[in-house]
Design a protein around this motif. Structure first.
Motif: not given
Length: 91
Positions: A2-3, A8, A39-41, A43, A45, A66
């Motif tokens: 993930a970003a 994830a 958060i990675a799982h 996503h 906003h 985030i």
């Protein structure tokens, strides 16, 4: 991956160290790595945490870029007797 190099969440959450964020002096606190995995799982906003304690969720979210809305007893917010201060629009 993930970003921001956070992987994830894919299974049992187990970390050799707690990570940074929030305060480990409070009983029952979770690792900021668990929040980062969620958060990675998912996503999101932005994140809302109305029982933020030592702000582990806010710290993890900030580390991943985030937006977060956090409050709790330390800031005078009681989920049982207060109105939720903001309700972010669903995108």
């Amino acid at each position: 991956m993930a970003a921001n190099n956070f992987s994830a969440l894919t299974g049992v959450a187990s970390y050799p160290d707690r990570g940074t964020g929030g305060s480990s002096k409070y009983r029952g606190i979770c690792s900021p790595k668990l929040i980062a995995g969620l958060i990675a799982h998912f996503h999101p906003h932005e994140i809302c945490d109305y029982m933020c304690g030592s702000n582990t969720t806010g710290d993890a979210a900030a580390g991943m870029g985030i937006a977060s809305h956090t409050c709790g007893l330390h800031s005078g917010f009681d989920l049982l007797s207060c109105d939720i201060p903001e309700r972010p629009q669903i995108r």
